[in-house]
Design an enzyme around this catalytic site. Structure first.
Site, mmCIF file in Angstrom:
data_model
loop_
_atom_site.group_PDB
_atom_site.id
_atom_site.type_symbol
_atom_site.label_atom_id
_atom_site.label_comp_id
_atom_site.label_asym_id
_atom_site.label_seq_id
_atom_site.Cartn_x
_atom_site.Cartn_y
_atom_site.Cartn_z
ATOM 1 N N GLU A 126 9.645 15.915 15.303
ATOM 2 C CA GLU A 126 10.133 15.785 14.190
ATOM 3 C C GLU A 126 9.410 16.709 13.083
ATOM 4 O O GLU A 126 7.976 16.677 13.118
ATOM 5 C CB GLU A 126 9.842 14.503 13.496
ATOM 6 C CG GLU A 126 10.448 14.154 12.342
ATOM 7 C CD GLU A 126 9.981 12.483 11.869
ATOM 8 O OE1 GLU A 126 8.867 12.348 11.781
ATOM 9 O OE2 GLU A 126 10.954 11.955 11.091
ATOM 10 N N CYS B 86 13.346 10.998 6.944
ATOM 11 C CA CYS B 86 13.537 10.217 8.402
ATOM 12 C C CYS B 86 14.789 10.538 9.140
ATOM 13 O O CYS B 86 14.864 10.773 10.298
ATOM 14 C CB CYS B 86 12.944 8.910 8.292
ATOM 15 S SG CYS B 86 14.093 7.915 7.158
ATOM 16 N N GLY C 115 3.012 3.793 13.338
ATOM 17 C CA GLY C 115 3.688 2.670 13.786
ATOM 18 C C GLY C 115 3.088 1.952 15.220
ATOM 19 O O GLY C 115 2.799 0.803 15.215
ATOM 20 N N GLU D 37 9.946 1.096 10.644
ATOM 21 C CA GLU D 37 10.804 2.207 10.327
ATOM 22 C C GLU D 37 10.307 3.369 10.497
ATOM 23 O O GLU D 37 9.432 3.818 9.878
ATOM 24 C CB GLU D 37 11.254 2.069 8.953
ATOM 25 C CG GLU D 37 12.030 0.836 8.416
ATOM 26 C CD GLU D 37 13.271 0.318 9.158
ATOM 27 O OE1 GLU D 37 13.993 1.270 9.933
ATOM 28 O OE2 GLU D 37 13.778 -0.739 8.770
ATOM 29 N N LYS E 79 0.846 -1.125 0.012
ATOM 30 C CA LYS E 79 0.108 -0.024 0.189
ATOM 31 C C LYS E 79 0.978 1.359 -0.049
ATOM 32 O O LYS E 79 1.490 1.607 0.896
ATOM 33 C CB LYS E 79 -0.890 0.228 1.240
ATOM 34 C CG LYS E 79 -1.952 1.181 1.117
ATOM 35 C CD LYS E 79 -2.585 1.577 2.168
ATOM 36 C CE LYS E 79 -1.785 2.812 2.965
ATOM 37 N NZ LYS E 79 -1.714 4.150 2.035
ATOM 38 N N GLY F 288 6.994 4.819 8.164
ATOM 39 C CA GLY F 288 5.992 5.962 8.288
ATOM 40 C C GLY F 288 6.190 6.662 9.844
ATOM 41 O O GLY F 288 7.502 6.332 10.497
ATOM 42 N N SER F 289 5.276 7.247 10.251
ATOM 43 C CA SER F 289 5.462 8.110 11.526
ATOM 44 C C SER F 289 5.456 7.104 12.700
ATOM 45 O O SER F 289 4.744 5.833 12.700
ATOM 46 C CB SER F 289 4.280 8.945 11.559
ATOM 47 O OG SER F 289 3.192 8.250 11.751
ATOM 48 N N THR F 290 6.147 7.539 13.757
ATOM 49 C CA THR F 290 5.986 6.670 15.082
ATOM 50 C C THR F 290 4.399 6.728 15.536
ATOM 51 O O THR F 290 4.045 5.546 16.119
ATOM 52 C CB THR F 290 6.731 7.345 16.109
ATOM 53 O OG1 THR F 290 7.895 7.524 15.534
ATOM 54 C CG2 THR F 290 6.805 6.905 17.308
HETATM 55 P P1 NAP Z 1 2.312 8.380 7.954
HETATM 56 O O1 NAP Z 1 1.274 9.073 8.302
HETATM 57 O O2 NAP Z 1 2.582 7.538 9.156
HETATM 58 O O3 NAP Z 1 1.789 7.200 6.575
HETATM 59 C C1 NAP Z 1 2.581 6.364 6.430
HETATM 60 C C2 NAP Z 1 1.972 5.159 5.634
HETATM 61 O O4 NAP Z 1 0.956 4.621 6.509
HETATM 62 C C3 NAP Z 1 1.048 5.895 4.526
HETATM 63 O O5 NAP Z 1 0.932 4.878 3.465
HETATM 64 C C4 NAP Z 1 -0.487 6.188 5.351
HETATM 65 O O6 NAP Z 1 -1.387 5.952 4.302
HETATM 66 C C5 NAP Z 1 -0.375 4.794 5.993
HETATM 67 N N1 NAP Z 1 -1.164 4.834 7.228
HETATM 68 C C6 NAP Z 1 -1.792 6.121 7.710
HETATM 69 N N2 NAP Z 1 -2.443 5.828 8.730
HETATM 70 C C7 NAP Z 1 -2.708 4.386 9.003
HETATM 71 C C8 NAP Z 1 -3.334 3.562 9.688
HETATM 72 N N3 NAP Z 1 -4.155 4.003 10.860
HETATM 73 N N4 NAP Z 1 -3.212 2.248 9.465
HETATM 74 C C9 NAP Z 1 -2.421 1.674 8.500
HETATM 75 N N5 NAP Z 1 -1.894 2.647 7.660
HETATM 76 C C10 NAP Z 1 -1.807 3.937 7.772
HETATM 77 O O7 NAP Z 1 3.825 8.839 7.684
HETATM 78 P P2 NAP Z 1 3.931 9.875 6.380
HETATM 79 O O8 NAP Z 1 3.668 11.116 6.977
HETATM 80 O O9 NAP Z 1 3.509 9.354 5.251
HETATM 81 O O10 NAP Z 1 5.612 9.956 6.446
HETATM 82 C C11 NAP Z 1 6.534 10.685 7.252
HETATM 83 C C12 NAP Z 1 6.924 9.642 8.241
HETATM 84 O O11 NAP Z 1 7.564 8.678 7.971
HETATM 85 C C13 NAP Z 1 7.893 10.746 8.970
HETATM 86 O O12 NAP Z 1 7.571 10.415 10.711
HETATM 87 C C14 NAP Z 1 9.202 9.919 8.734
HETATM 88 O O13 NAP Z 1 10.131 9.944 9.676
HETATM 89 C C15 NAP Z 1 8.794 8.620 8.584
HETATM 90 N N6 NAP Z 1 9.900 7.807 7.730
HETATM 91 C C16 NAP Z 1 10.472 7.244 8.306
HETATM 92 C C17 NAP Z 1 11.774 6.175 7.432
HETATM 93 C C18 NAP Z 1 12.493 5.262 8.128
HETATM 94 O O14 NAP Z 1 12.942 4.408 7.584
HETATM 95 N N7 NAP Z 1 12.595 5.077 9.444
HETATM 96 C C19 NAP Z 1 11.843 6.656 6.141
HETATM 97 C C20 NAP Z 1 10.799 7.681 5.627
HETATM 98 C C21 NAP Z 1 9.865 8.035 6.627
HETATM 99 P P3 NAP Z 1 -1.879 7.355 3.746
HETATM 100 O O15 NAP Z 1 -1.083 8.001 2.766
HETATM 101 O O16 NAP Z 1 -3.374 7.223 3.083
HETATM 102 O O17 NAP Z 1 -1.890 8.320 5.074
#
Ligand code: NAP
Length: 497
Positions: free
Chosen positions: A400, A301, A249, A267, A191, A244-246
């Site tokens: 962040e 990230c 996660g 991650e 996804k 994605g976000s903590t």
């Molecule tokens: P996000 O809001 O956590 O979304 C990530 C993914 O999760 C998206 O596909 C999102 O779908 C989906 N999602 C959202 N809510 C969900 C739920 N309740 N159940 C299942 N899936 C769900 O993060 P983001 O804003 O896209 O990305 C930024 C974050 O990613 C930052 O915190 C960044 O640090 C982190 N990140 C970490 C790494 C690493 O390797 N550690 C690398 C890159 C980014 P939608 O798009 O439809 O919301």
């Protein structure tokens, strides 16, 4: 490819045929509901495509198909050497279509074309090729059992894996998830983030062309809160890998506990320390201090958002970093001279602006930037921004931001630098700059993060594991260690008569 000019990329973009349908059972299909979601380019706000907006009915169908493919053994029981050939061929096809995929990623995410051609596409190709080439060199084990026994310890695929990825590095994160999960024989449902599904959809078609059997890979664009949640709660998914976000996660861990305890690897976010000692190569350290925060508009990230500088050089060093920041003024992603593009959308731009306000209110000094720019373009551009006089208790040092905002914090000695670096809920990455080998190693060893650079920032490649300590997550992408996340260990104990 790099000698293409902005107008060449614009012309290519105008002719691009964009696939927005979901990829299920080896074919592109509309969502069962027929619903779509418009994807727009963050560079100019223009419509790119209507992507399928999949729902839980699509998820259930995709899981059933993936389960069927897994049980059939068409991929899971294929010899690793044959899986290798498919993955290597897939990497070649992505390479053959590199310009088109790089362009798609630039348009969809707002990444500079120099990044997508120079980093994102080559990194995805290398990850898939490397994982494919590695998988037929992995041996299982025989334990040191008594002489009248034979004990086998085998790695077996988990089964059906769901991968949920974010918008900031859609192509490379997709490759980090798909390469090891497919190499180890799983069936996978990916996804992508709702706003950046295009490169994953494109390379899924190339996987089929490379010979990946139908049903082994599904790509379902759709909302995280419903489709993503449903996958995470699904009783017939064995493993979940997430970037994605903590915050999300943590929810996914709960969903795993509420459902079938699927293996869940995360991650997550970061607030990474970049520690600069007075005895380092200051010119290089200043160049990389800017790269560490402004690369990808800070939407990274591992961004080195906390610049922790020895007090004796702080003033001079900040001046050097401010000078370097002029090179990061944002511009059109399709201009090859652009180093930094826009924020992903208006919401992210507002988040950045809000944190600039918070930094000012907290008493930090704004040394550079702090404003939206290029508003007439229709895109969401923000200047590189530097705050000085930050202490580690301020919100701009703890939270962040995910934008081009640097917080400069001073320290008097190595002990204090390490204490500041470790005073964070995150533990994803960091770096230390010093020409004293003792200082560099002592500090690198003491900082609790998954990846630490010495005299570099963002160092590393597919050969090393990537992931976080603390609330930056668990599990590892890249390297042979990634195979661990997608396999179960099985013991077979044999006794001779
Ligand atoms: P996000 O809001 O956590 O979304 C990530 C993914 O999760 C998206 O596909 C999102 O779908 C989906 N999602 C959202 N809510 C969900 C739920 N309740 N159940 C299942 N899936 C769900 O993060 P983001 O804003 O896209 O990305 C930024 C974050 O990613 C930052 O915190 C960044 O640090 C982190 N990140 C970490 C790494 C690493 O390797 N550690 C690398 C890159 C980014 P939608 O798009 O439809 O919301």
């Amino acid at each position: 490819m790099l000698d293409r000019k902005k107008q060449d990329w614009k012309a290519l973009a105008a002719d691009l045929e964009i696939e927005g349908r979901a990829f299920i059972n080896g074919r592109y299909e509309d969502a069962m509901s027929g619903q779509t979601r418009e994807t727009v380019s963050p560079g100019d706000g223009q419509r790119l495509a209507d992507a399928a907006n999949c729902g839980i009915e699509d998820a259930d169908r995709a899981v059933e198909i993936a389960r069927g493919a897994f049980e059939s053994g068409v991929w899971s029981a294929m010899a690793p050497a044959d899986r290798k050939m498919v993955l290597v061929r897939w990497a070649e096809l992505i390479e053959d279509n590199a310009d088109e995929i790089a362009l798609l990623e630039s348009l969809d995410v707002g990444k500079p074309i120099s990044d997508t051609t120079g980093v994102d596409v080559p990194s995805a190709v290398r990850t898939i090729r490397w994982s494919g080439e590695a998988i037929d060199k992995v041996y299982d084990q025989i334990s040191p059992a008594p002489a009248d026994c034979l004990a086998l310890v085998q790695r077996l695929p988990l089964g059906v894996v769901a991968a949920i990825v974010p918008w900031n590095f859609p192509l490379s994160t997709t490759a980090w998830k798909l390469a090891p999960s497919l190499a180890t024989g799983n069936s996978v449902i990916l996804k992508p983030a709702s706003n950046t599904p295009l490169s994953a959809l494109r390379i899924a078609g190339l996987a089929a062309e490379a010979g990946l059997p139908d049903g082994v890979l599904q790509v379902l664009p759709g909302p995280g809160g419903s489709l993503g949640r449903h996958l995470a709660l699904h009783e017939d998914i064995d493993g979940l890998t997430f970037t994605g976000s903590t915050e999300v996660g943590k929810q996914l861990m709960q969903y795993s506990g509420e459902s079938n305890l699927k293996r869940t690897f995360l991650e997550l976010g970061g607030k990474s320390p970049n520690i600069v000692f007075a005895d380092s190569n200051l010119e290089k350290a200043a160049t990389f201090a800017a790269i560490a925060v402004f690369y990808n508009g800070g939407q990274t990230c591992t961004a080195g958002t906390r610049l922790i500088v020895e007090d004796s050089i702080k003033e001079k060093f900040v001046e050097m970093v401010v000078a370097k920041s002029q090179d990061w003024m944002p511009g059109d992603p399709l201009d090859p001279s652009t180093a930094m593009g826009p924020m992903i959308d208006a919401a992210q731009l507002k988040t950045v602006a809000d944190y600039v306000d918070i930094g000012r209110e907290e008493g930090a000094s704004l040394m550079f930037g702090g404003h939206q720019v290029l508003a007439d373009s229709g895109g969401c551009y923000h200047e590189p921004t530097i705050f000085c006089g930050v202490n580690n208790d301020m919100r701009i040092a703890r939270e962040e931001i995910f934008g081009p905002v640097m917080s400069v914090i001073g320290f008097k000695d190595a002990e204090e630098a390490v204490a500041i670096a470790n005073d964070s809920i995150y533990g994803l990455a960091g770096a230390v700059w010093s020409n004293d080998i003792n200082t560099a190693h002592r500090v690198a060893a003491a900082v609790r993060v998954g990846t630490m650079g010495i005299n570099n920032y963002f160092g590393g490649d597919v050969t090393v594991p990537f992931g976080g300590f603390k609330q930056s997550g668990n599990g590892r992408d890249k390297s042979m260690h990634a195979f661990d996340d997608y396999t179960e260990l099985k013991t077979t104990w044999i006794e001779f008569d």
